[in-house]
Design an enzyme around this catalytic site. Structure first.
Site, short mmCIF file in Angstrom:
data_model
loop_
_atom_site.label_atom_id
_atom_site.label_comp_id
_atom_site.label_asym_id
_atom_site.label_seq_id
_atom_site.Cartn_x
_atom_site.Cartn_y
_atom_site.Cartn_z
N GLU A 465 0.84 -1.19 0.00
CA GLU A 465 0.00 0.00 0.00
C GLU A 465 0.88 1.25 0.00
O GLU A 465 1.71 1.44 0.89
CB GLU A 465 -0.88 -0.02 1.26
N ASP A 538 -0.83 -0.83 5.77
CA ASP A 538 -0.62 -0.18 7.07
C ASP A 538 -1.44 -0.88 8.15
O ASP A 538 -2.50 -1.42 7.87
CB ASP A 538 -1.08 1.29 7.01
N ASP A 540 -3.54 0.16 10.13
CA ASP A 540 -4.61 1.05 10.61
C ASP A 540 -5.90 0.73 9.85
O ASP A 540 -5.96 -0.23 9.09
CB ASP A 540 -4.20 2.52 10.44
N ASP A 542 -7.50 2.29 7.40
CA ASP A 542 -7.42 2.37 5.94
C ASP A 542 -6.70 1.15 5.38
O ASP A 542 -7.08 0.59 4.36
CB ASP A 542 -6.67 3.64 5.51
#
Ligand code: 1YM
Length: 674
Positions: A465, A538, A540, A542
């Site tokens: 990503e 990541d 997180d 997203d």
């Protein structure tokens, strides 16, 4: 599909089924007495239910959420048996405000009369306080409860802080109350009634379970499935904690099941429903007979998805078995014969393979039998060999007749299979041409940083990503066998977009060419350019979203890759802890961070990685890329039906089911740093 949470191992353990011990585990005597002199004093018999409380996981798989919900299914299974036997047409499950669950049916009511063989105890008490009592009673029917899980209501009793049964039978209400498996109120009459049926209410024991909170959406899926399998049975699920309610009632049975599975696809044919019953001789001289019932529902859709689900005595056999073998063999033979007899295949056309014929086919193959054998490590496959022939026979007789009466539909099925056969040949030809071209000729995506090794089975593709993180990954990787493909932002949601939009998407195109297997019906696992496809996003929200979008794409269009276990998720740490110049530690949770900081003592530097971009090449290599030190999560499909439903809920266009799902699971998600 195993996703997000890093619970691959625990989930596998949760579903592991260990055969329950026979009634009353016998512990060996302390000292060996002389032969023939065993007395009841010397042999200590661990009374059944105590054993259940000592080793709960042996009986219900785990003491986590899966084991907890299992308790409800165990009780519901008894009610379903009563429905399958034709005595009950309504079941209600209520999640009570105080954490209990109530299961009610309108069947005959569990027998309450005294049993001589058990010292005059009520049958109800014996059933609820003796392991495996269910199997010894009744018999002769198709028992859900005797099948895969089939540990019986007594196990639920043992694992409940309180367990109450009310039986409405012969004009009277009888009650039994137990606590942690011990009878506190023996069976007694508590009133008169006009109803008949059984009501079981229990409160799971917090001393046993990690959590005692039931999830509506978990119960909902299971109960819907059960309602499809028993046509006409009405199952109501009500949550008194928030007023949520669902009613499952399908007069058409499994025919409505295939319609439900195809609700977001374009149907090519009407669903068809085949049923047949059999009696086979059993016993040494064939003096007894065994009964079998076969039901099959089939509907074709206009895409390439193949979804064939098997059930035996209402239990989803997620690893297949003889009923599915019979289905596949029968379907291939019947359709080919029909095509030949009606001269539907163009001359020179290739013959139709099973794969061609199953493209676009949605089917439920459900069988009921008196002595089911479940095989395999998780007992997820039906083993009875005689069933293959029975299913095949049902198709030969009834599908052939259906095709004769529905020539329009029959033609559509044959035409679709023919198109699949042509596509298969064309794809093979294209691959051959491709193979002949030199590898330099192949136009790989420009942004792919490929690896140099030609040993495909060593090669790995990291889908990363963000461009900057991909840059770090490029610097950190071993370029010999690790390739990097950056993905920019959110890729397209393939659950909502049509195939042509998906294929026009440049991120998806890059993914397809880099991986090399092609998609959908043209998938060729052998053409893969890497042995591991690793998703690196990541840590997180997203990142989790992008990971889910990628998994949706793989599940829907590169399912062969997923099934072969080639798709992985890289687990990247959340914190780096540095002490002095050369000590570096990486941890995955806040708890681990606190522990490590305490352990190291003194002055330490803690960095929270907000995204991959904040790691340096060394961090990334050490924690996420180096095969010696990294943690990869292999993505597996354990239950195709559950997977279908989950992707549909999470990524489909309906908002309400997604809202409910997120509400139910939000508390389990770590790192929800919004
Ligand atoms: C809410 C749970 O357990 N219903 C239920 C269970 C039984 C019967 C009816 C039943 C079965 C038979 C005869 C039979 C059970 N009976 C037994 C046993 N609902 C729920 N409803 N009469 C009633 O199978 O012959 C075990 S469960 F042992 F008595 F057969």
């Amino acid at each position: 599909m195993t996703k997000e949470k890093t619970t691959t191992e625990t989930e596998a353990l949760e579903t592991e089924v260990i055969e329950p011990a026979e009634e009353g585990t016998v512990l060996p005597p302390a000292a060996e007495p002389p032969e023939g002199e065993y007395t009841s004093k010397q042999i200590r018999v661990l009374k059944g239910l105590e054993g259940v409380r000592i080793r709960p996981a042996m009986y219900i798989g785990s003491t986590g959420p899966s084991g907890l919900h299992h308790l409800v299914y165990e009780i519901v299974d008894n009610a379903i048996d009563e429905a399958v036997a034709g005595y009950c047409n309504q079941i209600k499950v209520t999640l009570l405000r105080d954490g209990g669950v109530r299961v009610e049916d309108n069947g005959r009511g569990i027998p309450v009369d005294p049993m001589e063989s058990e010292g005059g105890k009520s049958a109800l008490e014996v059933i609820m306080t003796t392991l495996h009592a269910g199997g010894k009673f009744g018999g002769g029917a198709y028992k859900v409860s005797g099948g895969l899980h089939g540990v019986g209501a007594s196990v639920v009793n043992a694992l409940s802080r309180r367990f109450e049964v009310d039986v409405h039978r012969d004009g009277k209400v009888w009650r039994l109350v137990c606590e942690r498996g011990e009878v506190v109120e023996p069976v007694h009459e508590v009133g008169k009634t006009r109803r008949h049926g059984t009501v079981v209410t229990f409160w799971p024991d917090p001393e046993i379970f990690e959590t005692t909170e039931f999830k509506f959406s978990e119960l909902e899926n299971h109960l819907r499935e059960q309602a499809f399998l028993v046509a006409g049975l009405k199952i109501v699920l009500e949550d008194e904690r928030d007023g949520e309610k669902a009613v499952f009632h399908y007069r058409g049975g499994i025919k409505e099941f295939v319609r439900h599975l195809n609700r977001n696809h374009n149907p090519l044919t009407k669903p068809l429903h085949l049923k047949k019953e059999f009696e086979l001789p059993a016993g040494e001289n064939g003096e007894r007979v065994r009964h079998y019932r076969v039901e099959i529902a089939i509907q074709y859709v206009d895409d390439y998805r193949e979804l064939i689900l098997g059930f035996a005595n209402n239990i989803h056999t997620k690893d297949g078995g003889t009923h599915l073998e019979g289905f596949k063999a029968g379907l291939t033979r019947v359709i080919n014969k029909y095509a030949q007899d009606h001269v539907l295949l163009k001359s020179g056309s290739p013959s139709l393979t099973g794969d061609d014929i199953r493209e676009g086919c949605t089917a439920i193959v459900a069988v009921w039998l008196e002595e089911p054998q479940f095989e395999g490590q998780t007992k997820g496959a039906l083993g009875n060999s005689e069933v293959k022939g029975l299913v095949q026979n049902t198709l030969t007789e009834q599908l052939t007749e259906w095709l004769e009466h529905h020539p329009g539909e029959a033609r559509k099925i044959v035409t679709k299979a023919e198109a699949a056969a042509r596509a298969r040949l064309a794809a093979r030809k294209a691959r051959e041409i491709e193979r002949k071209k030199s590898s330099l000729d192949r136009t790989l995506p420009g942004k792919l940083a490929d690896c140099s090794s030609k040993d495909r089975d060593r090669c790995e593709l990291f889908i990363v990503e963000g461009v900057s993180a991909a840059g770090t990954a490029k610097a950190g990787r071993d370029r010999n066998f690790q390739a990097i493909l950056p993905i920019r932002g959110k890729i397209i949601n393939v659950e909502k977009a049509g195939l042509s939009r998906v294929l026009n998407n440049s991120e998806i195109q890059a993914l397809i060419t880099a991986i090399g297997t092609n998609i959908d019906a043209n998938q060729d696992l052998d053409a893969r350019r890497y042995d591991k496809i690793i998703i690196l996003t990541d840590a997180d929200v997203d990142g989790a979203h992008i990971r889910t979008l990628l998994l949706t794409f793989f599940f829907r269009h590169m399912d062969k890759l997923v099934e072969a276990g080639k798709v992985y998720i890289a687990k990247n740490p959340l914190f780096r802890i540095r002490k002095g110049r050369d000590q570096r530690f990486y941890v995955f949770t806040e708890k681990e961070r606190d522990e490590k900081v305490r352990e190291l003592g003194g002055k330490v530097e803690v960095t929270r990685f907000k995204g991959l971009g904040e790691m340096d090449a060394e961090d990334l290599w050490l924690t996420t890329m180096n095969p010696e030190t990294r943690t990869l999560i292999r993505v597996k499909v354990e239950d195709k039906l559950e997977c279908e439903e989950t992707f549909e809920k999470l990524m489909g266009s309906e908002v309400e089911p997604r809202r409910k799902f997120i509400q139910d699971y939000a508390r389990e998600v770590e790192n929800l740093d919004i």
